[in-house]
Design an enzyme around this catalytic site. Sequence first.
Site, PDB file in Angstrom:
ATOM      1  N   LYS A  53      -3.030  -5.840   0.382  1.00  0.00           N
ATOM      2  CA  LYS A  53      -2.684  -5.741  -1.203  1.00  0.00           C
ATOM      3  C   LYS A  53      -3.223  -7.294  -1.881  1.00  0.00           C
ATOM      4  O   LYS A  53      -2.865  -8.187  -1.319  1.00  0.00           O
ATOM      5  CB  LYS A  53      -1.213  -5.647  -1.361  1.00  0.00           C
ATOM      6  CG  LYS A  53      -0.630  -5.820  -2.519  1.00  0.00           C
ATOM      7  CD  LYS A  53      -0.434  -4.444  -3.250  1.00  0.00           C
ATOM      8  CE  LYS A  53      -0.180  -4.550  -4.539  1.00  0.00           C
ATOM      9  NZ  LYS A  53      -0.411  -3.240  -5.406  1.00  0.00           N
ATOM     10  N   LYS A  71       7.219  -1.276  -5.771  1.00  0.00           N
ATOM     11  CA  LYS A  71       8.635  -1.409  -6.736  1.00  0.00           C
ATOM     12  C   LYS A  71       9.150  -0.111  -6.653  1.00  0.00           C
ATOM     13  O   LYS A  71      10.593   0.138  -6.580  1.00  0.00           O
ATOM     14  CB  LYS A  71       8.485  -1.856  -7.932  1.00  0.00           C
ATOM     15  CG  LYS A  71       7.513  -1.184  -8.833  1.00  0.00           C
ATOM     16  CD  LYS A  71       8.335  -1.266 -10.209  1.00  0.00           C
ATOM     17  CE  LYS A  71       7.682   0.174 -10.965  1.00  0.00           C
ATOM     18  NZ  LYS A  71       6.720   0.748 -10.778  1.00  0.00           N
ATOM     19  N   GLY A 108       4.512  -1.901 -14.732  1.00  0.00           N
ATOM     20  CA  GLY A 108       4.058  -2.867 -15.316  1.00  0.00           C
ATOM     21  C   GLY A 108       3.494  -3.026 -16.600  1.00  0.00           C
ATOM     22  O   GLY A 108       3.975  -4.138 -17.076  1.00  0.00           O
ATOM     23  N   ASN A 109       3.133  -1.832 -17.112  1.00  0.00           N
ATOM     24  CA  ASN A 109       2.675  -1.683 -18.385  1.00  0.00           C
ATOM     25  C   ASN A 109       3.708  -1.721 -19.452  1.00  0.00           C
ATOM     26  O   ASN A 109       3.264  -1.839 -20.755  1.00  0.00           O
ATOM     27  CB  ASN A 109       1.548  -0.730 -18.542  1.00  0.00           C
ATOM     28  CG  ASN A 109       2.387   0.745 -18.512  1.00  0.00           C
ATOM     29  OD1 ASN A 109       3.330   0.842 -17.716  1.00  0.00           O
ATOM     30  ND2 ASN A 109       1.538   1.806 -19.029  1.00  0.00           N
ATOM     31  N   LYS A 125       5.289   6.978  -6.167  1.00  0.00           N
ATOM     32  CA  LYS A 125       6.272   7.513  -6.765  1.00  0.00           C
ATOM     33  C   LYS A 125       6.797   8.637  -6.323  1.00  0.00           C
ATOM     34  O   LYS A 125       8.083   8.666  -6.194  1.00  0.00           O
ATOM     35  CB  LYS A 125       5.804   7.483  -8.327  1.00  0.00           C
ATOM     36  CG  LYS A 125       5.603   6.302  -9.162  1.00  0.00           C
ATOM     37  CD  LYS A 125       5.337   6.651 -10.670  1.00  0.00           C
ATOM     38  CE  LYS A 125       4.580   5.637 -11.306  1.00  0.00           C
ATOM     39  NZ  LYS A 125       4.956   4.161 -10.675  1.00  0.00           N
TER      40      LYS A 125
END
Lengths: 316, 316
Positions: free
Chosen positions: B128, B217, B10-11, B279
């Site tokens: 979430k 994601k 996102g960043n 991740k």
Amino acid sequence: MKTAVVAIGGNAILKAGEEASFANQMRNLQSTCAHLARMIRSGYDIVLTHGNGPQVGNILIQNDLARKKLPSMPLDVCVAESQGQLGYMIQQALTEALIKEGVRKVVTCVLTRVIVDPDDPAFEQPTKPVGPFYDGEEVAELKSTHNWDFAIDEKRGGYRRVVPSPRPIGIVEFSGIRRLVFGGENQAEVVIASGGGGIPVVERGGFYTGVEAVVDKDLAAAVLAVKVQEKLFVMLTDVDNAFLDYHSKNPRPLGRTTAAEMREHLERGQFGAGSMAPKVEAALYFLANGGERAIITSTEKIDQALEGRAGTLIVR
Amino acid sequence: MKTAVVAIGGNAILKAGEEASFANQMRNLQSTCAHLARMIRSGYDIVLTHGNGPQVGNILIQNDLARKKLPSMPLDVCVAESQGQLGYMIQQALTEALIKEGVRKVVTCVLTRVIVDPDDPAFEQPTKPVGPFYDGEEVAELKSTHNWDFAIDEKRGGYRRVVPSPRPIGIVEFSGIRRLVFGGENQAEVVIASGGGGIPVVERGGFYTGVEAVVDKDLAAAVLAVKVQEKLFVMLTDVDNAFLDYHSKNPRPLGRTTAAEMREHLERGQFGAGSMAPKVEAALYFLANGGERAIITSTEKIDQALEGRAGTLIVR
């Protein structure tokens, strides 16, 4: 292999006056997709394109109502959002309709940028109203912050932003779309592309800049059909045929006809601006650039039209 | 041929605290895409996936602020809109970055549905938070009209809707994505897919129903990487490596390591929930299902990491 580009109109997704709820749009799409699924079952591999008028309008209204809290996205980004929204809804409805016809195909949606000419005269004269109605005070504010153009809507009493509607001259993603349609032994995918006439961009030196404009979806579909070398282009609308003397007491439906004949009718003003005229123009562009057959008919008559028993068929 | 699935965080699109304007997001993307373009110039064909947290959050807020005037779209449709929005912005930024590197490739974005299991335990326990903050009265109203779940955010003083985050188990469009990546003599396309973890759907009898959920994601990217039979999976984030003892005085960066070692570290709670842990889980899933190398590093270190001189490299 039988393939075609098929364009569905806005009213295949939302009827005039209907509330733009997800449920209403899915119900309309399910009914439209039942017809498309029969076409696919009969052997056609299709690239499907669609209008986005009410949907991008509502995304603009949502941006506007939130503008004190969140930066609004430019129009080209809103068109991209509407391709995501409608592409997904059509995927879902068409997959279900295909399963009901016993056909297993993946419906794949490709985000599509449509190239327009930065020197298109449309940029000098924005004419297409989009988004919410504003009062005079808001118009003054938005003119100073955004450099937008506005036109007054006498009937509904308010100002609306107007944007250019330039002609499409290319499709950025055509090679990938072509590969999805023609690439395999058996095409696994039904491809949705060029939603809402595509996301309008201008090209300079190989890269693209978005422009705040909207492109006619039938004209964009015709450019796409030429780029992917389709031979058949079907435009679905709310009438079974193109008509001569449409607003007279004796409207005459057109059946099989030629590009030359249609050009004459078009030049004589037989077709409504913003409704039938762009469809006829799209058909003529397609036939002048390698296309073989263009059909204009209603969603309900598509089966019969493909067999030459309904609709307007235009040949070279 | 060198190919990879690359996930950007996102960043890479919006920094914490930055206003979510189009200009800010494009500027961040231009900087990220400069690195990706060098990777592509060096010979990699990539499938690019991305986060969408702030963007889908803002689309939900826009829906909410307009809800008295326009029906709100369900969450899955909002995710689809965010794929359109971000897919388009990334296309534009990456095309420009590629041209600057002398590479002409079409960047093509495929709308992507991610399949989740309707019996996933996450559906029993939505965790979430998404979208706007509400007060108690609004919560009461929305619970009755929408059957949503809410959680209180003590720090920021308000209620937010919470949705399930089920595990991804499949990607609907993988065959088309695979054809775009591997189908040609020379791949013409860089493919953007599975944005925001994909549009979550459940499958029954061959067709798909959207669910109001969000999917991680990186996990979705791992499933996609396995489905398209990639050997390399790169996750880009805001740190150069995964670390052991990250919150201690002596955090130790991980260099080259194995899946077995990483699984041990993961089970000992070495990686932050919601940040590094998913991740590492994504990397382990990938390596357990045909993947060969998974890299976790920062966008800035991608070149060096591909040469084994930076980042965390996990092998089977």
